[in-house]
Scaffold this active site. Structure first.
Site, PDB file in Angstrom:
ATOM      1  N   GLU A 180      -1.592  -9.397   2.860  1.00  0.00           N
ATOM      2  CA  GLU A 180      -1.575 -10.037   4.181  1.00  0.00           C
ATOM      3  C   GLU A 180      -2.973 -10.443   4.635  1.00  0.00           C
ATOM      4  O   GLU A 180      -3.126 -11.372   5.446  1.00  0.00           O
ATOM      5  CB  GLU A 180      -0.945  -9.116   5.227  1.00  0.00           C
ATOM      6  N   CYS A 199       0.831  -1.202   0.000  1.00  0.00           N
ATOM      7  CA  CYS A 199       0.000   0.000   0.000  1.00  0.00           C
ATOM      8  C   CYS A 199       0.870   1.257   0.000  1.00  0.00           C
ATOM      9  O   CYS A 199       1.476   1.587  -1.014  1.00  0.00           O
ATOM     10  CB  CYS A 199      -0.965  -0.033   1.184  1.00  0.00           C
ATOM     11  N   HIS A 205      -3.446  -5.214  -0.170  1.00  0.00           N
ATOM     12  CA  HIS A 205      -2.935  -5.782   1.084  1.00  0.00           C
ATOM     13  C   HIS A 205      -2.959  -7.309   1.006  1.00  0.00           C
ATOM     14  O   HIS A 205      -3.948  -7.937   1.400  1.00  0.00           O
ATOM     15  CB  HIS A 205      -3.794  -5.315   2.263  1.00  0.00           C
TER      16      HIS A 205
END
Length: 648
Positions: A620, A486, A618
């Site tokens: 994750e 990001c 993102h």
């Protein structure tokens, strides 16, 4: 004597008056009104429910859907999220479809506007929901994709009730916490409990029947600590919900603390005793007591807790500290929780009078899920090598601010059989123009240089931005494996503009408003963004990214199109993309939507750098223990390769 006779006469007179008002005997035998009759027969309550709630209750009972409520006592952060997620793993192993709901008693509508310093990470879902970080635990353990409805806050429920009142749904009644708010909470829980969720798992048997069929089990976690004033409406709603659904359809697991104190250490039961007493005073009774502590419960402690809480000895579970959280479901299996919880919810053929706390009705240890889980837990404790990753961020003083990044790194370390060690570095301490703390700056750079790889995660605000840009320049020039996320990708683009294109004042329009258009504004505000309202106005949720053939990202994902989650207001300026690519920075991932083409992934070729990748999304948020995020996996694999070559 006279006064006594008068008193007796008065009592007899009152008794005769009462008899006169007693209805005939046949009145007691007459059935109640139709609506109440249906309510009694279906749900056991002596009063009618609102039509929406009655329909949801009836559907839950008819579908034999079960709800497990996890509460916590003594203190916050005691491990309710991991406990709830681990119970979900057990149901996964038994073949049930599982969903989850987190209740947060705060007044915020969602977690989107909350500071990471105060509340930790904001976890983003596929549908764009900005939620509590515990939903990340649920998704990772259950291998499901939840919805924004899976996070209920006081703000959401009051907003819903007030909207109903404004449109006249309550027909002029005085709107109160009980029954209107409590009924709305019950409706929300039952609605989430029946909403299908999508699964993604290595097990084909789990993935087959995932998206279309409603869940069979819903795990509900009540945030905070029982007794908090803000959670009272939810506690009352849960009490009513058990009355409506019936004993066999809802149970309570209470997580409490049993500390070890003194020398030699002695396990103290008073905190848990008082916690359960508080719970029972509010109309709830724990069916299972999950005791947190540094050591396993001894037999004396279990007996004492059972006696003072009225929880059977077998249902007093020791959830003591273990080497890694993936061992928690295995610890529950060792104490026969799967069999006991199935017996409590009447979910299987059980022999009457049999003590399931000593023997297993379920045989899930040989299931694919539990076998994979054992391998997962063992691999964390038995790595082949060690890898040190620097996380250069803004919120490093808050342990949970980058929780999903830590989990994704952990999953990748498991996948590459490495022991992960994270070096937390404050980005502002790497700022080349800040001379106020030269000693700390020198120490931070020394620590950074000793690491095997670097992650620059997302964030908001200008503090530490120059430190992130300097870190990225160092990684690019020295060949240190790097992953940007990001804002980390935006910083990578700014660094490249400055040092490769020669645009010295290149920066983000988020921090400077006087940048030269399409020259210095390497990062710009998205046209469809909202500068006035903060909550829920970013580019949120899962979006499709198309990966370029032959790119690192394409080889890691193994396919052309991927869905990843976003949370940002600013993007790379498309006007500079051609110049950046000519200079060697490849935009290997792009998103095409109604607002035009957007840059999603940047990378340097493997010929010029071992691993230099950054993403606007993102990754994750979609990493799972058994399915690590490809971009994190690529980072850890690159680090392992370099470590191995250095040792040779």
């Amino acid at each position: 004597m006279r006064s006594y006779t008068m008193s007796m006469s008065l009592l007899v007179w009152r008794w005769l008056v009462c008899l006169a008002f007693i209805p005939p005997a046949h009145t007691f035998l007459a059935p109640p009104p139709r609506a109440v009759t249906n309510n009694i027969s279906r749900h056991g309550r002596l009063q009618s429910l609102p039509p929406n709630l009655e329909s949801l209750v009836a559907d839950t009972i008819d579908s034999d859907r079960k709800i497990i409520v996890v509460t916590g006592g003594v203190l916050s952060g005691i491990g309710k999220g991991v406990t709830a997620s681990s119970i979900g793993v057990l149901f996964r192993a038994m073949g049930y479809r599982v969903t989850a709901l987190k209740i947060d008693p705060y007044l915020n509508v969602d977690a989107g506007t909350m500071s990471p310093f105060e509340h930790g990470e904001v976890f983003v879902l596929d549908d764009g929901g900005e939620t509590d970080l515990d939903l990340g635990n649920y998704e990772r353990f259950l291998s499901v994709s939840l919805t924004k409805e899976s996070n209920l806050s006081t703000g959401k429920i009051y907003q819903s009730v007030i909207e109903r009142e404004r449109i006249g749904e309550y027909l002029g009644k005085t709107v109160q916490v009980v029954p209107h708010v409590s009924d709305a909470i019950q409706e929300w829980i039952l609605r989430v409990a029946k909403t299908p969720v999508s699964r993604f798992s290595k097990s084909s048997s789990e993935s087959k029947n995932s998206t279309d069929e409603p869940p069979e089990v819903c795990i509900v976690e009540l945030g905070g600590t029982l007794g908090d004033i803000e959670s009272m409406p939810f506690v009352e709603a849960l009490r009513q919900l058990q009355e409506n659904l019936g004993y066999k359809n809802l149970c309570f697991c209470h997580v409490s603390l049993v500390p070890n104190m003194g020398e030699p250490p002695e396990q103290k039961t008073k905190p848990t005793q008082h916690s359960v007493k508080q719970m029972m005073s509010m109309g709830l009774r724990p069916d299972f007591l999950c005791c947190r502590g540094s050591a396993p419960l001894d037999e004396k402690t279990v007996s004492k807790l059972s006696m003072f809480t009225s929880v059977p000895k077998g249902a007093v579970l020791s959830l003591h500290d273990v080497s890694n959280i993936y061992r928690v479901p295995l610890m529950m299996i060792e104490q026969n929780l799967p069999s006991m919880i199935l017996q409590r919810l009447r979910m299987g053929p059980f022999q009457k009078g049999y003590d399931y706390s000593t023997g297993g009705q379920t045989d899930i240890e040989d299931s694919v899920v539990i076998q994979d889980w054992k391998k997962l837990a063992d691999s964390v404790d038995e790595p082949e090598s060690e890898c040190v990753i620097a996380v250069v961020g803004k919120y490093i003083d808050q342990g949970d601010a980058y929780l999903s990044v830590v989990k994704a790194l952990t999953h990748a370390a498991i996948g590459t059989k490495q022991r992960l060690r994270i070096e937390w570095i404050e980005a502002s301490s790497l700022n080349p123009t800040d001379d106020d703390e030269q000693v700390n700056k020198t120490s931070s750079w020394e620590r950074l240089k000793e690491c095997d790889g670097v992650v620059v995660p997302g964030g908001f605000g200008s503090r530490g931005m120059e430190g992130k840009i300097s870190t990225i320049q160092f990684c690019r020039e020295t060949g240190k494996p790097f992953l940007g996320i990001c804002l980390g990708m935006q910083a990578a683009v700014i660094e490249y503009c400055r040092n490769k294109l020669g645009i010295e004042k290149a920066h983000s329009a988020e921090f400077f408003s006087d940048l030269v258009k399409d020259e210095e504004d390497a990062v710009i505000f998205m046209p469809e963004g909202d500068r006035e309202r903060m909550g829920g106005t970013m580019r949120l949720g899962a979006r499709e990214t198309i990966l370029k053939e032959g790119s690192i990202a394409r080889s890691l994902y193994g396919k052309e199109k991927v869905m990843e989650r976003h949370r940002h207001r600013y993007e790379v300026n498309p006007a500079l993309v051609a110049r950046l690519e000519e200079a060697g920075l490849q935009f290997s991932g792009r998103n095409t939507d109604a607002s035009g083409e957007r840059m999603e992934v940047v990378e340097l070729s493997e010929k010029s750098h071992p691993y230099f990748v950054a993403a606007q999304f993102h990754p994750e948020f979609t990493s799972r223990p058994e399915l690590p995020s490809p971009l994190f996996l690529g980072l850890l694999q690159a680090c392992k390769t370099i470590i191995a070559s250095d040792e040779v």
